[in-house]
Structures are given as C-alpha cells and as structure tokens.
Design an enzyme around this catalytic site. Structure first.
Site, PDB file in Angstrom:
ATOM      1  N   HIS A  14       0.876  -1.194   0.000  1.00 21.60           N
ATOM      2  CA  HIS A  14       0.000   0.000   0.000  1.00 21.60           C
ATOM      3  C   HIS A  14       0.906   1.234   0.000  1.00 21.60           C
ATOM      4  CE1 HIS A  14      -3.746   2.261   1.562  1.00 21.60           C
ATOM      5  NE2 HIS A  14      -2.813   3.183   1.326  1.00 21.60           N
ATOM      6  N   HIS A  16       1.538   5.373  -1.677  1.00 21.18           N
ATOM      7  CA  HIS A  16       1.142   6.549  -2.464  1.00 21.18           C
ATOM      8  C   HIS A  16       2.392   7.143  -3.112  1.00 21.18           C
ATOM      9  CE1 HIS A  16      -2.930   6.717  -0.734  1.00 21.18           C
ATOM     10  NE2 HIS A  16      -2.332   6.177   0.318  1.00 21.18           N
TER      11      HIS A  16
HETATM   12  C1  NCD Z   1      -3.562   9.045   2.199  1.00 21.26           C
HETATM   13  C2  NCD Z   1      -3.118  10.100   1.193  1.00 21.26           C
HETATM   14  O1  NCD Z   1      -2.545  11.103   1.616  1.00 21.26           O
HETATM   15  O2  NCD Z   1      -3.327   9.903  -0.007  1.00 21.26           O
HETATM   16  N1  NCD Z   1      -3.556   9.617   3.517  1.00 21.26           N
HETATM   17  C3  NCD Z   1      -3.450   8.934   4.683  1.00 21.26           C
HETATM   18  O3  NCD Z   1      -3.546   9.565   5.746  1.00 21.26           O
HETATM   19  N2  NCD Z   1      -3.233   7.644   4.716  1.00 21.26           N
HETATM   20  C4  NCD Z   1      -4.897   8.515   1.837  1.00 21.26           C
HETATM   21  C5  NCD Z   1      -5.237   7.226   2.516  1.00 21.26           C
HETATM   22  O4  NCD Z   1      -4.634   6.185   2.246  1.00 21.26           O
HETATM   23  O5  NCD Z   1      -6.151   7.221   3.345  1.00 21.26           O
HETATM   24 ZN    ZN Z   2      -3.196   5.109   1.769  1.00 22.19          ZN
END
Ligand code: NCD
Ligand code: ZN
Length: 346
Positions: A14, A16
């Site tokens: 997981h 980003h």
């Molecule tokens: C994530 C993001 O910034 O895209 N933020 C987070 O606090 N985890 C989004 C997510 O995975 O919930």
């Molecule tokens: Zn996330």
C-alpha cells in the site's frame, strides 16, 4: 543479538507515489529497498480506467532511478460508474493487481469514491468471478460516527455484510488500526487479509496529541489508543500469514501538513525497514520480519516472492536518516519514530 539479517527483498502492499515532481522526488525512497508496491490510485483526478493506469504506470517507470528493478503494481480507483469490462481488460492484460475501494470522503482525494456499496455490487461480483482482489479503505464516513470508531463501525456495517454476500471476493483490509480489525481478520479462514503500516506499529494517539499537536503523525485511519497499537504489533510479529506490510507512505509537502487544516498522511518510505527491524527486534520477533515484509503479501496476491535479498545491519551507534526529502513540490518530512534507529539496509 544478531548484527545482521538477510531477508527476501520486501514489497510494500500500500503506497502513495503521487505524480509529477512529487513522484520524481519521493519514488527513489521506495525503490531503494522495495521490490514491488501496490500503487494507490487516488491522484487528482483519480486513476479510474485502464487508460489512466497505463499512462500513470509509464510516468512511474520514467521517474525510476537508473537500473532500478522496482515494479509498480497498479490499481484502479473504484467509482460508482466503473466499467466492468474495462476493469476486466486491465486485469487480463496484467496491468492491474487490485481495485481500490474508498468510501466517498473517507480520506485524501476520495471524493469520487463509493457512496453506497450496493451501487458497485455488480462490479464486485465480476471481480470475485475473475479473481481480482479488492483493497479496502475500511472507514465509514457517517459524520455521526466518531473518527476513532470509524474502522470498527465499517467492519460491522459494510465489510462483514459484503463478505457474507460475496465470500469469494478476495479482500485486503488496508492499514488496520484497531484490535477490532485484527480480531475480524483473525477469525476469517479465507479471502481476507490485512495490511499494517509502519507508523501504526509505533505511534498511538498520544504521540499525535499530547504536548502539542504533531501534524506529521496525522494520518487516516487516525492512530488509536495504545491497546490497539499493541494488538497491531502482536498481529504483525505473530507470523500469521494474513497480515503483511502496507506502509501507506503518503507524502504531502510540509506547508500542506503544517497548516490550520493539515493533510492526512505519514511519509515513511525512507526509514520503514529500519523502523520495522526495531519493532520486531524489540518484540523478540526478528525471525518473523521476513514473513511480514516479503512473504505473506505475495502469497495472498498469488505472486512469486522476490528472488533477490536485502541485508539489514545493526549498528551500535544510531543511524541517521534524512529529516526531510526535498522535492520539486516542496520538502516532505520523514516519519520520526521517536527513538534512535540502529538498523540500516545494506
Ligand atoms: C492518504 C493520502 O494522503 O493519499 N492519507 C493517509 O492519511 N493515509 C490517503 C489514505 O490512504 O487514506
Ligand atoms: Zn493510503
């Protein structure tokens, strides 16, 4: 006390990576230690179609450091108008590894998410049929539900009924933050696994709120009380194959975090393996680290494990990591575990 530990190269289930100059700035931080990562589709606008995912994947590959073998495993962002045929084609071509369900409004860039799970049942049924896994952000968005209860209520109101209706669907409950989540996964024989982040193994809500608000510890799902953190550590270090690493490393620039309305997201790509080695060593479970970071994830996703290894080295004096990563989109603060780190990769 072992001085070094060689394990199969880890994966991040997981992650980003964002886009543009932020992607360029932070991608090397994940590519350094990890073989593969499940790439979250919550860009603005989100990655919804096969064409979106194809283009995003090429941008990631282009931003990779030279000679990197890092593999982005793409996902599609599930909307109430997702075209099942386009999704199935993206799966059949090998482009996507999973589909992501964000309840609308649950977190950063989730406005196009699902308002009512009933509206996506045909797509989910199709996914069950073709064996395409669903990654779930497991929090309800009902304003009447307290932010600290949103995960537990999601299990009761959404996840349990969904899995009862569609037991063949392979589900990943992402970034589990509660003992409720751990227990729910622990009770389940098949088709359910959970990812756990690095930071939720280390911080509880006191770290976020006591002695002044710490915006760099603010993320969603929000850190819970200590008993929940302890349940997460127990699950992660147990060797139970249903739990594996998904860092949820989620960069936002410092001005966007250190603000009157700061963004949710903790950026931990840089020092995740050092933090995890610390947690597992502390728990007397270093022998379970490889399962959590490198073996259980591929097993659940029916993928081969990475063929190369990394070596973690324990140093007598603390290892320093950069406090911030400078990117074209501004500085991004690296997760501070709040204790000295003695492990490094390599
Ligand atoms: C994530 C993001 O910034 O895209 N933020 C987070 O606090 N985890 C989004 C997510 O995975 O919930
Ligand atoms: Zn996330």
């Amino acid at each position: 006390m072992p001085k070094s530990l060689t394990i199969t190269r880890p994966d991040d289930w997981h992650l980003h990576l964002r886009d543009g100059v932020m992607l360029q700035g932070i991608l090397p931080e994940s590519a350094r230690d990890f073989g593969r990562a499940i790439i979250m589709p919550n860009l603005v606008p989100p990655v919804v179609t096969m064409a979106d995912a194809t283009a995003y994947r090429s941008r990631i590959i282009k931003a990779l450091p030279k000679n990197s073998d890092f593999q982005p495993l793409m996902t599609l962002y599930l909307t109430e108008t997702t075209d099942p045929d386009d999704m199935a084609a993206a799966h059949a071509s090998g482009l996507i590894t999973a589909v992501k369900l964000y309840p609308a409004g649950a977190t950063t860039n989730s406005d196009s998410g699902v308002k009512d799970i009933k509206n996506v049942m045909p797509v989910l049924e199709h996914m069950a049929k073709i064996g395409l896994p669903l990654c779930v952000h497991g929090e309800v968005t009902d304003p009447n539900v307290d932010i600290f209860d949103r995960e537990a209520v999601f299990i009761e109101r959404v996840l349990a009924p969904l899995r009862q209706n569609l037991p063949e669907l392979r589900v990943i409950m992402e970034h589990v933050t509660t003992s409720d989540g751990v227990d729910y996964i622990g009770e389940t024989e098949k088709n359910l696994a959970g990812t756990i982040t690095t930071h939720h193994l280390i911080i509880n809500r006191n770290h976020l709120l006591v002695g002044g608000i710490k915006p760099h510890y603010y993320c969603l799902p929000i850190a819970k009380r200590e008993s929940h953190r302890m349940a997460l550590v127990k699950a992660a270090t147990s060797g139970d194959k249903r739990f594996f690493l998904g860092t949820d490393s989620a960069p936002h620039s410092d001005p966007n975090k250190e603000s009157a309305c700061g963004c949710a997201g903790v950026f931990s790509a840089t020092n995740t393996m050092a933090c995890l080695a610390h947690v597992f060593e502390d728990t007397g479970a270093l022998d379970k680290l490889e399962g959590f970071t490198s073996l259980h994830g591929p097993a659940y996703y029916n993928l081969p494990v990475n063929t190369d290894k990394i070596t973690l080295t324990r140093h007598d004096t603390p290892v320093s990591f950069p406090e911030k990563i400078e990117t074209g989109a501004g500085p991004v603060t690296v997760f501070d575990p709040g204790f000295p780190l003695h492990w490094s990769v390599g």
